[in-house]
Design an enzyme around this catalytic site. Structure first.
Site, PDB file in Angstrom:
ATOM      1  CB  ALA A  14      -8.868  28.363 -31.832  1.00  0.00           C
ATOM      2  N   GLY A  15     -11.443  28.234 -29.340  1.00  0.00           N
ATOM      3  CA  GLY A  15     -12.528  29.573 -28.924  1.00  0.00           C
ATOM      4  C   GLY A  15     -11.958  29.469 -27.706  1.00  0.00           C
ATOM      5  CB  SER A  43     -19.836  27.856 -30.546  1.00  0.00           C
ATOM      6  OG  SER A  43     -20.190  26.409 -31.411  1.00  0.00           O
ATOM      7  CB  SER A  44     -16.314  31.250 -28.451  1.00  0.00           C
ATOM      8  OG  SER A  44     -15.395  29.720 -26.946  1.00  0.00           O
ATOM      9  N   GLY A  50     -24.060  36.468 -23.434  1.00  0.00           N
ATOM     10  CA  GLY A  50     -22.585  37.558 -22.667  1.00  0.00           C
ATOM     11  C   GLY A  50     -22.615  35.846 -21.473  1.00  0.00           C
ATOM     12  CD  GLU A 115     -29.675  35.779 -21.265  1.00  0.00           C
ATOM     13  OE1 GLU A 115     -29.265  34.816 -20.950  1.00  0.00           O
ATOM     14  OE2 GLU A 115     -28.827  36.635 -21.772  1.00  0.00           O
ATOM     15  CG  HIS A 231     -31.230  29.429 -28.009  1.00  0.00           C
ATOM     16  ND1 HIS A 231     -33.024  30.532 -28.060  1.00  0.00           N
ATOM     17  CD2 HIS A 231     -30.926  30.099 -27.658  1.00  0.00           C
ATOM     18  CE1 HIS A 231     -32.691  31.523 -27.632  1.00  0.00           C
ATOM     19  NE2 HIS A 231     -31.057  31.269 -26.751  1.00  0.00           N
ATOM     20  NE  ARG A 277     -31.060  29.993 -23.384  1.00  0.00           N
ATOM     21  CZ  ARG A 277     -29.949  30.100 -23.850  1.00  0.00           C
ATOM     22  NH1 ARG A 277     -28.560  29.228 -23.980  1.00  0.00           N
ATOM     23  NH2 ARG A 277     -29.579  30.711 -23.606  1.00  0.00           N
ATOM     24  CG  HIS A 336     -27.721  27.897 -28.302  1.00  0.00           C
ATOM     25  ND1 HIS A 336     -28.042  27.644 -29.237  1.00  0.00           N
ATOM     26  CD2 HIS A 336     -27.994  27.649 -26.789  1.00  0.00           C
ATOM     27  CE1 HIS A 336     -27.663  29.307 -28.419  1.00  0.00           C
ATOM     28  NE2 HIS A 336     -27.812  29.096 -27.115  1.00  0.00           N
ATOM     29  NE  ARG A 371     -25.462  26.418 -22.611  1.00  0.00           N
ATOM     30  CZ  ARG A 371     -25.828  27.615 -23.048  1.00  0.00           C
ATOM     31  NH1 ARG A 371     -25.523  28.807 -22.098  1.00  0.00           N
ATOM     32  NH2 ARG A 371     -26.303  27.916 -24.073  1.00  0.00           N
ATOM     33  CB  SER A 376     -22.095  28.186 -22.347  1.00  0.00           C
ATOM     34  OG  SER A 376     -22.921  29.588 -22.795  1.00  0.00           O
TER      35      SER A 376
END
Length: 503
Positions: A14-15, A43-44, A50, A115, A231, A277, A336, A371, A376
């Site tokens: 249920a993310g 995790s969401s 953002g 970012e 991360h 990253r 991460h 990523r 994500s």
């Protein structure tokens, strides 16, 4: 045993991906299972930065795609990247229309942050670092109001149901200590990643690759499981899981320093603190391996504005006895995000009829070997919607369902041993000795405990990492530091040593 039949998709998770899929399945009935309470344990809700999308006048989907492909280190699927970046702006706008309170500029546009590895400031944010929880609150409200959606909390799948053809027909579910057989027209895996398999992670501890393991145990095709993103700036205060210091801080001018307060990233990469990253994570790993603590200096860049510009980071620091307005933030790399997962096509279909996957549990090919920051949540929204629409069209099958077998979870002490071993041997820097030791431990646990879905996920990561004798993106081999010809990893089932296939 109770049995339930629903005329539509059963959605595990249920993310953002799971609830977006459920909303997109209308008007078919959709049953969503959440292993924890809504907006907890996924995790969401923990995402800070953002959603990256080409929303500004000086940006385009093509520029976003180029940055995504560059970060992916040669393994991105161009068609998936094109789809993500083309549909991304509308996905952000749909969430805004649901009530997600994205930060706005004076003229009403989306305020966007820069970012790492992005060529433009394109990360739409909420409250500086509260995007995930705010977006999820809006999506949860929409799902709860939708008449076609039923949500069950504290319910988790322990096995997939299949018929003699291999078609997935539902799931065996544990809720309140009882097993329930839920039959459905389709199943969508949206269970998240596998950070909880690591001792140092920014993910909820319960997110341990169960969807990946369930799919593999059922015989689904798995793609690129060795690629785990670490991360670089988890807040190092001994918490489990580790709080995250969002990359947006470095986008605002914060920088990494050693114990003497001296910047060090220029020694590792010309792009400095905004290098990709994987580069930054390895730099921090090297500093710490040499006995030098690492810190994030946001005193000048953010300083007194911390409480309202980055409230989540501020509260996490204060909980650890740190005032980031005037003190350095101790940081360390942490597991991460999982770039690999259950292989899917562009509509979320897996290699097994009746089974779909979306979000971090899936491998669409968007992320490649590494990523790009803030892609994500965007992937969850874009591909979650497509999976829900495709699953909506599945008809209910009628063939007899085979009995499902269930392997219990690892006991707590064994899980802690596995987590420590994954961080040590399948972490930021890997080598054959460590990975061989890890696969041996996993094999021993499999013999003594059976192959649970979480242990199956760990086995996939470790075995594929041992097989990939090069360094690329999030996978770095100290004994094979070179980068070879680009190839992806595909595994059918769980006999990974003999079934790894290259492309």
């Amino acid at each position: 045993m109770d049995r339930i039949t629903i005329d539509g998709p059963l959605i595990l998770g249920a993310g953002l991906a799971g609830l977006t899929a459920a909303l997109s399945a209308a008007p078919r009935q959709a049953l969503v299972l959440s292993a924890a309470r809504l907006n907890e344990g996924c995790s969401s809700a923990w995402a800070q930065g953002g959603m990256a999308a080409a929303l500004a006048g000086d940006d385009t989907p093509e520029l976003h795609a180029a940055d995504t492909m560059a970060a992916g280190a040669g393994l991105c699927d161009p068609a998936a990247v094109t789809l993500l970046t083309r549909e991304g702006p509308d996905a952000v706008r749909r969430l805004a229309n649901l009530g997600a309170p994205f930060d706005r500029t004076a003229d009403g546009g989306f305020a966007q942050s820069l970012e790492a590895a992005h060529g433009r400031a394109r990360v739409a944010r909420v409250g500086g670092d509260g995007a995930g929880r705010a977006i999820m609150a809006s999506v949860i409200a929409a799902a709860q109001a939708a008449p076609h959606i039923e949500i069950r909390e504290n319910a988790r799948a322990v096995a997939l149901l299949q018929d003699a053809t291999g078609r997935v027909r539902g799931a065996l579910v544990e809720q309140a200590g009882a097993l329930i057989e839920i039959r459905a027209a389709a199943v969508i895996l949206a269970t998240g990643g596998l950070g909880g398999l690591y001792a140092v992670t920014t993910n909820p501890r319960a997110v341990r690759g169960e969807g990946l393991g369930l799919a593999a145990l059922a015989g689904a095709r798995i793609a690129d499981p060795e690629f785990v993103q670490f991360h670089p700036t988890a807040i190092d205060i001994g918490a489990d899981p580790a709080p995250l210091a969002t990359e947006a801080l470095r986008g605002e001018g914060a920088f990494l320093v050693d114990v003497f307060g001296e910047p060090f990233m220029a020694r590792y990469d010309a792009r400095g603190d905004l290098a990709p990253r994987d580069v930054v994570a390895r730099a921090l790993h090297a500093e710490r391996a040499a006995g030098r603590m690492t810190f994030l200096n946001a005193i000048e860049a953010v300083g007194p504005n911390f409480p309202h510009e980055f409230p989540a980071v501020f509260e996490a620091c204060r909980a650890g006895g740190i005032d980031p307005r005037r003190e350095l933030i101790p940081v360390a790399p942490a597991a991460h995000y999982h770039m690999g997962g259950v292989w899917t096509d562009l509509d979320g279909r897996t290699s097994l009829p009746g089974l779909f996957a979306a979000g971090e549990a899936a491998c669409t090919g968007v992320h490649g070997a590494n990523r790009l920051a803030s892609n994500s949540l965007l992937e969850a929204a874009v591909f979650g919607a497509r999976a829900g629409q495709a699953a909506r069209d599945q008809a209910m099958a009628t063939m007899e369902i085979l009995p499902a077998s269930v392997t219990p979870d690892l006991p707590a002490d064994a899980l802690n041993t596995l987590r420590a071993a994954m961080t040590r041997d399948a972490g930021v820097v890997r080598d054959a000795a460590g990975l061989t030791r890890l696969t041996g431990l996993i094999d021993e646990m499999e013999r003594s405990q059976g192959l649970s879905p979480s242990l199956a996920a760990a086995k996939l990561v470790a075995t594929a990492a041992l097989d990939r004798r090069e360094s690329r993106g999030g996978h770095y081999r100290a004994d094979f530091p070179q980068t070879d010809a680009a190839r992806r990893t595909f595994i059918e089932g769980l006999d990974a040593r003999s079934l790894i296939a290259a492309e």
